[in-house]
Design an enzyme around this catalytic site. Structure first.
Site, PDB file in Angstrom:
ATOM      1  N   PHE A 113     -15.359   0.506  -0.820  1.00 36.54           N
ATOM      2  CA  PHE A 113     -16.468  -0.448  -0.950  1.00 36.54           C
ATOM      3  C   PHE A 113     -15.929  -1.849  -0.657  1.00 36.54           C
ATOM      4  O   PHE A 113     -14.864  -2.222  -1.152  1.00 36.54           O
ATOM      5  CB  PHE A 113     -17.014  -0.359  -2.371  1.00 36.54           C
ATOM      6  CG  PHE A 113     -18.331  -1.045  -2.573  1.00 36.54           C
ATOM      7  CD1 PHE A 113     -19.517  -0.386  -2.314  1.00 36.54           C
ATOM      8  CD2 PHE A 113     -18.375  -2.347  -3.040  1.00 36.54           C
ATOM      9  CE1 PHE A 113     -20.739  -1.022  -2.516  1.00 36.54           C
ATOM     10  CE2 PHE A 113     -19.595  -2.985  -3.245  1.00 36.54           C
ATOM     11  CZ  PHE A 113     -20.774  -2.326  -2.985  1.00 36.54           C
ATOM     12  N   ASP A 184     -10.931   3.813  -8.047  1.00 35.60           N
ATOM     13  CA  ASP A 184     -12.246   3.299  -8.373  1.00 35.60           C
ATOM     14  C   ASP A 184     -13.175   4.506  -8.542  1.00 35.60           C
ATOM     15  O   ASP A 184     -13.335   5.309  -7.608  1.00 35.60           O
ATOM     16  CB  ASP A 184     -12.735   2.370  -7.254  1.00 35.60           C
ATOM     17  CG  ASP A 184     -14.013   1.637  -7.636  1.00 35.60           C
ATOM     18  OD1 ASP A 184     -14.826   2.226  -8.374  1.00 35.60           O
ATOM     19  OD2 ASP A 184     -14.196   0.497  -7.176  1.00 35.60           O
ATOM     20  N   TYR A 209     -23.586   1.152 -14.160  1.00 36.71           N
ATOM     21  CA  TYR A 209     -25.029   1.069 -13.871  1.00 36.71           C
ATOM     22  C   TYR A 209     -25.465   2.101 -12.839  1.00 36.71           C
ATOM     23  O   TYR A 209     -26.638   2.165 -12.506  1.00 36.71           O
ATOM     24  CB  TYR A 209     -25.422  -0.345 -13.411  1.00 36.71           C
ATOM     25  CG  TYR A 209     -24.533  -0.926 -12.327  1.00 36.71           C
ATOM     26  CD1 TYR A 209     -24.709  -0.569 -11.004  1.00 36.71           C
ATOM     27  CD2 TYR A 209     -23.516  -1.814 -12.643  1.00 36.71           C
ATOM     28  CE1 TYR A 209     -23.889  -1.078 -10.023  1.00 36.71           C
ATOM     29  CE2 TYR A 209     -22.689  -2.329 -11.667  1.00 36.71           C
ATOM     30  CZ  TYR A 209     -22.874  -1.960 -10.361  1.00 36.71           C
ATOM     31  OH  TYR A 209     -22.047  -2.461  -9.385  1.00 36.71           O
ATOM     32  N   LYS A 210     -24.523   2.899 -12.318  1.00 41.07           N
ATOM     33  CA  LYS A 210     -24.895   3.937 -11.351  1.00 41.07           C
ATOM     34  C   LYS A 210     -25.185   5.231 -12.111  1.00 41.07           C
ATOM     35  O   LYS A 210     -26.226   5.348 -12.749  1.00 41.07           O
ATOM     36  CB  LYS A 210     -23.783   4.063 -10.299  1.00 41.07           C
ATOM     37  CG  LYS A 210     -23.683   2.789  -9.438  1.00 41.07           C
ATOM     38  CD  LYS A 210     -22.487   2.748  -8.524  1.00 41.07           C
ATOM     39  CE  LYS A 210     -22.475   1.441  -7.724  1.00 41.07           C
ATOM     40  NZ  LYS A 210     -21.191   1.156  -7.088  1.00 41.07           N
ATOM     41  N   ARG A 356     -29.098   7.092   2.165  1.00 46.92           N
ATOM     42  CA  ARG A 356     -28.393   7.726   1.035  1.00 46.92           C
ATOM     43  C   ARG A 356     -29.380   8.286   0.030  1.00 46.92           C
ATOM     44  O   ARG A 356     -30.375   7.628  -0.303  1.00 46.92           O
ATOM     45  CB  ARG A 356     -27.559   6.689   0.275  1.00 46.92           C
ATOM     46  CG  ARG A 356     -26.298   6.278   0.904  1.00 46.92           C
ATOM     47  CD  ARG A 356     -25.387   5.590  -0.098  1.00 46.92           C
ATOM     48  NE  ARG A 356     -26.018   4.554  -0.926  1.00 46.92           N
ATOM     49  CZ  ARG A 356     -25.382   3.798  -1.792  1.00 46.92           C
ATOM     50  NH1 ARG A 356     -24.082   3.971  -1.982  1.00 46.92           N
ATOM     51  NH2 ARG A 356     -26.006   2.880  -2.503  1.00 46.92           N
TER      52      ARG A 356
HETATM   53  C1  LIG Z   1     -20.927  -0.248  -6.760  1.00 48.25           C
HETATM   54  C2  LIG Z   1     -19.509  -0.531  -6.451  1.00 48.25           C
HETATM   55  C3  LIG Z   1     -18.929  -1.771  -6.747  1.00 48.25           C
HETATM   56  C4  LIG Z   1     -19.759  -2.896  -7.298  1.00 48.25           C
HETATM   57  O1  LIG Z   1     -18.973  -3.872  -7.918  1.00 48.25           O
HETATM   58  P1  LIG Z   1     -19.685  -4.904  -8.918  1.00 48.25           P
HETATM   59  O2  LIG Z   1     -18.642  -5.883  -9.265  1.00 48.25           O
HETATM   60  O3  LIG Z   1     -20.170  -4.090 -10.080  1.00 48.25           O
HETATM   61  O4  LIG Z   1     -20.844  -5.515  -8.210  1.00 48.25           O
HETATM   62  C5  LIG Z   1     -17.572  -1.932  -6.499  1.00 48.25           C
HETATM   63  N1  LIG Z   1     -16.824  -0.938  -5.973  1.00 48.25           N
HETATM   64  C6  LIG Z   1     -17.358   0.262  -5.660  1.00 48.25           C
HETATM   65  C7  LIG Z   1     -16.494   1.321  -5.089  1.00 48.25           C
HETATM   66  C8  LIG Z   1     -18.713   0.495  -5.867  1.00 48.25           C
HETATM   67  O5  LIG Z   1     -19.234   1.658  -5.534  1.00 48.25           O
END
Ligand SMILES: *Cc1c(COP(=O)(O)O)cnc(C)c1O
Length: 397
Positions: A113, A184, A209-210, A356
């Site tokens: 990400f 992660d 939050y996911k 998705r």
């Molecule tokens: C959703 C996601 C994030 C989001 O990071 P935030 O700091 O919570 O906005 C980061 N890394 C990955 C791999 C994600 O899927």
């Protein structure tokens, strides 16, 4: 055996919506609003500042961390909540680089990400010690792990395609060459079984939050292996990670163990919402969730391939190397997703061409999958996505 009819009944979903976006923002569990309301009225309203002690607010990051920890195989006292995932990535990576001072390479992959990569780039600039971020294709990660690598920083499940890394094998390879490993788990925690102890990872981070349904912007988590937790140096040396925050010393001394990964005052209302959302996992077996996710995903893929020839499967076909989402590819993916959302099927779009769909058995069953296939087929058959309204882009895609 997990009772998925019972878990479904614990979510407040609008009746006119099929929600296949729990991989991006989990829906509101029943009980969260009442819990937050109680914390507002009784604790903030009634106890005022006394609540830090009398409602034990001060220990909430660790208490909720233990509940999340159970879902990723982490022992009690090894996970703490706070901040956002981007911040937790930064903390974990900074601590990792510190453990291997003579090496300069951070290895990641092109499926990671972007914020994880951005945080690494920012940290490299701040450190100014000649570190380099090496980004390889996901399939090339194993071969790229050699003794020049300080840290391997990966997301287990690719947010675009759902491709899943072999966490155990990569961790073992990295540790064998003396590299530190950061996973992660943003698309893993609550999505599939994870065991950070069996894989013997050094650091793990993730958001809530996911798949954990903690609500928009709910606090992130960080795990540090207990063998390291008393030795790592916190880069973000805030007072809440101090050994004695209320001594108000001028000098920073890290707290024992995972507590040193706390930074500032914890977001109590958000933690209360997350804590209530986590109740559902007490009645859920993650192996059942995984089995149901794989069955629903296979049903979805089969239906799409039978009825929607315009859409190409972007996820691995083999469930063993896929997380809990199914991604489809189409050059006009954005407009198609807008048309689906207009018809009550909520998924999301990731540039440049990925549609998705999150598969979340806690509140999605075969009936929703079949209805989703019907809607997708009707939109792609008649090209009803091909209108100006579907092409209009909001600030968030
Ligand atoms: C959703 C996601 C994030 C989001 O990071 P935030 O700091 O919570 O906005 C980061 N890394 C990955 C791999 C994600 O899927």
């Amino acid at each position: 055996m997990t009772d998925f009819a019972a878990t479904r009944a614990r979510f407040d979903l609008p009746g006119d919506v099929i929600y296949l976006d729990g991989n991006s923002l989990g829906p509101l569990p029943r009980g969260v609003a009442a819990r937050v309301q109680a914390v507002l009225a009784d604790e903030w309203g009634g106890l005022l500042i006394r609540a830090w002690n009398d409602a034990d607010w001060i220990a909430m990051p660790g208490r909720v961390g233990d509940r999340v920890g159970r879902l990723i195989g982490a022992p009690s006292g090894s996970v703490v909540m706070g901040d956002t995932l981007s911040v937790k990535v930064y903390q974990a990576l900074a601590a990792a680089l510190d453990l291997v001072p003579d090496r300069r390479v951070i290895l990641s992959d092109s499926g990671n990400f972007p914020t994880d990569l951005y945080m690494a780039q920012g940290l490299i600039a701040s450190l100014d010690r000649g570190h380099a971020l090496r980004i390889v294709a996901p399939e090339a990660v194993m071969a790229a792990i050699d003794d020049s690598v300080a840290a391997v920083m990966l997301t287990e499940v690719d947010y675009r395609t759902g491709r899943r890394h072999d966490m155990r094998a990569i961790t073992a390879r990295a540790r064998a060459v003396g590299a530190v490993v950061i996973w992660d788990l943003a698309h893993s925690a609550g999505a599939l079984p994870v065991d950070v102890v069996v894989a013997d990872v050094d650091f793990a981070v993730g958001c809530t939050y996911k798949y954990l349904n903690g609500g928009p912007g709910s606090p992130a988590f960080i795990y540090v292996a207990p063998r390291l937790a008393d030795h790592v140096r916190p880069a973000l040396s805030g007072w809440m990670g101090h050994e004695a925050p209320f001594a108000f010393d001028s000098d920073y001394r890290p707290a024992r163990g995972i507590e040193r990964m706390r930074v500032g005052t914890p977001p109590i209302l958000a933690l209360a919402a997350l804590d209530a959302a986590l109740d559902i996992w007490d009645s859920v077996d993650m192996a059942d969730v995984r089995a149901a996710s794989l069955a629903l995903s296979a049903r979805f893929i089969a239906g799409i391939e039978a009825r929607c020839p315009d859409l190409a499967l972007a996820s691995p076909r083999d469930g063993a190397i896929r997380g809990s989402q199914v991604s489809l590819r189409h050059a006009e993916g954005y407009a198609i997703m807008q048309a689906l959302i207009a018809r009550g099927l909520i998924g999301d779009f990731r540039a440049p061409d990925i549609l998705r769909f999150g598969i979340t058995p806690l509140y999605i069953g075969a009936a929703e999958i079949d209805a989703a296939i019907d809607i997708i087929a009707s939109v792609t058959d008649g090209r009803s996505w091909d209108d100006p309204a579907s092409r209009r882009r909001g600030a968030v895609t």
